[in-house]
Motif scaffolding. Sequence first.
Motif, PDB file in Angstrom:
ATOM      1  N   THR A   1     -86.547 -21.458  43.549  1.00 32.54           N
ATOM      2  CA  THR A   1     -86.341 -22.505  42.564  1.00 32.54           C
ATOM      3  C   THR A   1     -86.556 -22.372  41.241  1.00 32.54           C
ATOM      4  N   ASP A   2     -87.760 -21.209  41.009  1.00 32.19           N
ATOM      5  CA  ASP A   2     -88.239 -20.734  39.500  1.00 32.19           C
ATOM      6  C   ASP A   2     -88.589 -19.507  39.592  1.00 32.19           C
ATOM      7  N   VAL A   3     -88.718 -19.118  38.116  1.00 31.29           N
ATOM      8  CA  VAL A   3     -89.386 -17.708  38.047  1.00 31.29           C
ATOM      9  C   VAL A   3     -89.813 -17.546  36.906  1.00 31.29           C
ATOM     10  N   ASP A   4     -90.862 -16.731  36.785  1.00 29.95           N
ATOM     11  CA  ASP A   4     -91.624 -16.564  35.512  1.00 29.95           C
ATOM     12  C   ASP A   4     -90.724 -15.917  34.357  1.00 29.95           C
ATOM     13  N   VAL A   5     -91.165 -16.213  33.015  1.00 29.93           N
ATOM     14  CA  VAL A   5     -90.313 -15.902  32.003  1.00 29.93           C
ATOM     15  C   VAL A   5     -90.034 -14.595  31.860  1.00 29.93           C
ATOM     16  N   ALA A   6     -91.204 -13.739  32.243  1.00 27.77           N
ATOM     17  CA  ALA A   6     -90.890 -11.896  31.905  1.00 27.77           C
ATOM     18  C   ALA A   6     -89.863 -11.567  32.969  1.00 27.77           C
ATOM     19  N   THR A   7     -89.935 -12.230  34.225  1.00 30.52           N
ATOM     20  CA  THR A   7     -88.951 -11.826  35.245  1.00 30.52           C
ATOM     21  C   THR A   7     -87.590 -12.115  34.770  1.00 30.52           C
ATOM     22  N   LEU A   8     -87.470 -13.332  34.044  1.00 32.45           N
ATOM     23  CA  LEU A   8     -86.213 -13.957  33.804  1.00 32.45           C
ATOM     24  C   LEU A   8     -85.829 -13.156  32.553  1.00 32.45           C
ATOM     25  N   LEU A   9     -86.509 -12.469  31.642  1.00 31.51           N
ATOM     26  CA  LEU A   9     -86.107 -11.737  30.778  1.00 31.51           C
ATOM     27  C   LEU A   9     -85.552 -10.485  31.184  1.00 31.51           C
ATOM     28  N   ALA A  10     -85.945  -9.847  32.277  1.00 35.89           N
ATOM     29  CA  ALA A  10     -85.594  -8.604  32.825  1.00 35.89           C
ATOM     30  C   ALA A  10     -84.183  -8.769  33.372  1.00 35.89           C
ATOM     31  N   GLY A  11     -84.203  -9.838  34.090  1.00 33.32           N
ATOM     32  CA  GLY A  11     -82.985 -10.248  34.889  1.00 33.32           C
ATOM     33  C   GLY A  11     -81.737 -10.569  33.863  1.00 33.32           C
TER      34      GLY A  11
ATOM     35  N   SER B   1     -62.603 -13.555  33.771  1.00 30.37           N
ATOM     36  CA  SER B   1     -63.652 -14.667  34.478  1.00 30.37           C
ATOM     37  C   SER B   1     -64.841 -14.681  33.273  1.00 30.37           C
ATOM     38  N   TRP B   2     -65.426 -16.095  33.454  1.00 30.26           N
ATOM     39  CA  TRP B   2     -66.559 -16.377  32.667  1.00 30.26           C
ATOM     40  C   TRP B   2     -67.810 -16.392  33.841  1.00 30.26           C
ATOM     41  N   ASN B   3     -67.614 -16.086  35.217  1.00 31.63           N
ATOM     42  CA  ASN B   3     -68.559 -16.358  36.276  1.00 31.63           C
ATOM     43  C   ASN B   3     -69.686 -15.539  36.157  1.00 31.63           C
ATOM     44  N   VAL B   4     -69.933 -14.271  35.054  1.00 32.16           N
ATOM     45  CA  VAL B   4     -70.923 -13.519  34.798  1.00 32.16           C
ATOM     46  C   VAL B   4     -71.587 -14.141  33.257  1.00 32.16           C
ATOM     47  N   LEU B   5     -70.639 -13.939  32.361  1.00 30.26           N
ATOM     48  CA  LEU B   5     -70.747 -14.207  30.839  1.00 30.26           C
ATOM     49  C   LEU B   5     -71.549 -15.643  30.546  1.00 30.26           C
ATOM     50  N   TYR B   6     -71.085 -16.860  30.989  1.00 28.96           N
ATOM     51  CA  TYR B   6     -72.050 -17.977  30.544  1.00 28.96           C
ATOM     52  C   TYR B   6     -73.247 -18.212  31.556  1.00 28.96           C
ATOM     53  N   PRO B   7     -73.238 -17.779  32.754  1.00 25.07           N
ATOM     54  CA  PRO B   7     -74.661 -17.745  33.434  1.00 25.07           C
ATOM     55  C   PRO B   7     -75.768 -16.966  32.670  1.00 25.07           C
ATOM     56  N   VAL B   8     -75.219 -15.754  32.270  1.00 27.07           N
ATOM     57  CA  VAL B   8     -76.171 -14.821  31.556  1.00 27.07           C
ATOM     58  C   VAL B   8     -76.622 -15.554  30.037  1.00 27.07           C
ATOM     59  N   ALA B   9     -75.568 -16.136  29.633  1.00 29.69           N
ATOM     60  CA  ALA B   9     -75.806 -16.809  28.307  1.00 29.69           C
ATOM     61  C   ALA B   9     -76.793 -18.011  28.722  1.00 29.69           C
ATOM     62  N   SER B  10     -76.767 -18.906  29.709  1.00 24.57           N
ATOM     63  CA  SER B  10     -77.608 -19.858  30.145  1.00 24.57           C
ATOM     64  C   SER B  10     -79.120 -19.183  30.497  1.00 24.57           C
ATOM     65  N   GLN B  11     -79.003 -17.962  30.883  1.00 26.56           N
ATOM     66  CA  GLN B  11     -80.345 -17.555  31.187  1.00 26.56           C
ATOM     67  C   GLN B  11     -81.151 -17.348  29.969  1.00 26.56           C
ATOM     68  N   ALA B  12     -80.405 -16.733  29.105  1.00 23.22           N
ATOM     69  CA  ALA B  12     -81.088 -16.311  27.589  1.00 23.22           C
ATOM     70  C   ALA B  12     -81.510 -17.877  26.919  1.00 23.22           C
ATOM     71  N   ARG B  13     -80.885 -18.811  27.263  1.00 25.40           N
ATOM     72  CA  ARG B  13     -81.519 -19.953  26.522  1.00 25.40           C
ATOM     73  C   ARG B  13     -82.356 -20.442  27.351  1.00 25.40           C
ATOM     74  N   LEU B  14     -82.474 -20.363  28.604  1.00 22.33           N
ATOM     75  CA  LEU B  14     -83.760 -20.741  29.712  1.00 22.33           C
ATOM     76  C   LEU B  14     -84.959 -19.771  29.230  1.00 22.33           C
ATOM     77  N   ILE B  15     -84.718 -18.683  28.781  1.00 18.56           N
ATOM     78  CA  ILE B  15     -85.863 -17.949  28.376  1.00 18.56           C
ATOM     79  C   ILE B  15     -86.325 -18.592  27.229  1.00 18.56           C
ATOM     80  N   GLN B  16     -85.758 -19.224  26.291  1.00 20.19           N
ATOM     81  CA  GLN B  16     -86.228 -19.895  25.078  1.00 20.19           C
ATOM     82  C   GLN B  16     -87.028 -21.106  25.430  1.00 20.19           C
ATOM     83  N   VAL B  17     -86.457 -21.952  26.400  1.00 17.03           N
ATOM     84  CA  VAL B  17     -87.054 -23.154  26.858  1.00 17.03           C
ATOM     85  C   VAL B  17     -88.402 -22.750  27.481  1.00 17.03           C
ATOM     86  N   LYS B  18     -88.527 -21.830  28.320  1.00 18.78           N
ATOM     87  CA  LYS B  18     -89.672 -21.451  28.964  1.00 18.78           C
ATOM     88  C   LYS B  18     -90.864 -20.852  27.997  1.00 18.78           C
ATOM     89  N   ALA B  19     -90.327 -20.085  26.969  1.00 15.56           N
ATOM     90  CA  ALA B  19     -91.095 -19.591  25.932  1.00 15.56           C
ATOM     91  C   ALA B  19     -91.798 -20.749  25.078  1.00 15.56           C
TER      92      ALA B  19
END
Length: 475
Positions: free
Chosen positions: A39-49, A94-112
């Motif tokens: 259910t969660d991951v640290d910001v550094a691991t999130l960055l790598a992914g 397909s956007w099934n990769v594109l938007y989830p990756v963008a969402s992860q980039a936004r989540l990096i910002q929230v966690k930071a």
Amino acid sequence: MKKIFAIKIMLALILAQVLGSCEQSFDQPDIQNNPNAVTDVDVATLLAGTELGVSMLHEDTDVRIASMWAGELAGLSRAHQGFGQYIVSSQSFSWNVLYPVASQARLIQVKADAVGDKWTKGVGQVLEALVIAKATSLYGDVPYSQAFDETNYPTPAFDKQADIYKALQTTLDDAITNLSAPAGLAFAPKDFLYKGDVSKWKAAANTLKARLYLHTAEYDNAIASAAKGIKRQAADMLIPHGTSLGVDMNQNYDFFRVNRAGDTGFDGAYLPKLMQSRIASANLKTDETALYNHYFKTGIIAPGSLDANTTDGAFTASSSHPILTFYENELIIAEAQARKNATSEALVALNAVRDGLAKGYLNGATLPSAGRKYEPYSLTDFSGTGLANATKAATVQQALLFEIIAQRYMIFLMQYEAFNDYRRLAKATPVVQLPIPLYVGSRKPQRFIYPQSEIATNPNVPAPLPDQFTNVPIF
């Protein structure tokens, strides 16, 4: 729009994608219902992914389609033969990769933000901008302002393309501010693009700003941003690769040599013809033989076929792949200055690229010395009878622009920016274009088609649906 995946579901999917070398792994209808996902991951691991996801998006099928539609690559068999003939449908994308990756980039910002880490937030903003810039440049109007709030906007609005470009500039301005902070948390171990070098991330943000300003024909802004952009080859944003199949192998190698050998090639494409015209030509200051051999090799897939050089050139298993580079940065300056008829300034930037090529550097590789010649140009080389005025253009400005555009085209092999140029140059003034022929028909492809999953689930998809021959607003 398909719902944005939870953080660790997305990371698991990205890793599964690379480990399995299967671009369809994101297309399972029940993928969001994984009961075993954490259910969660640290910001550094999130960055790598997230960096992994961004990297995939710069070597995927979309990039191959863009390269074919720009005349650099030819579709020869199976689905890619159709793509090469501009035959696509809403099922092709397909956007099934594109938007989830963008969402992860936004989540990096929230966690930071939660830990007061401005540096990592700035990196997340650059990654977000890279993904959304790809989306809007290829599709036109796309979701952005509402794209990352699934609870309040399960079917997000499609923002106007011009508004997205402005918003991306703001995002990148914020990124530069955050990357200019006096301190931040160390993230080097997880940052495989820049190893935690904040100054390189800041320069990359400026180069991306310059790229987007070039798209919108804001040439003074493009020059100003590029002046603070990537100013040395060592600061290139390159995707590193290794030789392990399904783990860290270059996706171009996997496609060209392993999984889809013969589906595409360079027979009949314009790029090798352009480069051949610059070998043993009247332009005695240039010899593209080494670069040509770096890109292409005859007979790998079939006797006599002109193939991607997967043996000892640009597309080996371990070849690095570019995202943002010094060469692109300087060629942005060169074109923007030439558009303003500041030919002396344009020539300085063009010659900086030629100097790098003369020394053999390209995307982390070194070209052979044989057949490698890029002597510096002078403005007289672009006069009516100049050796670099291959098209006999009427003015130095037009001749210089043609050379800059040709250099960009060659540098952008297997990058979707070549397709952006293909469309953009029809509108930029003065109009100077490469004579890229159509593979079939009489209409140029102008955009990617909205994916069927988006059409089926989001009532905000533009209507009537544009086809692949409908211009995007900005180009």
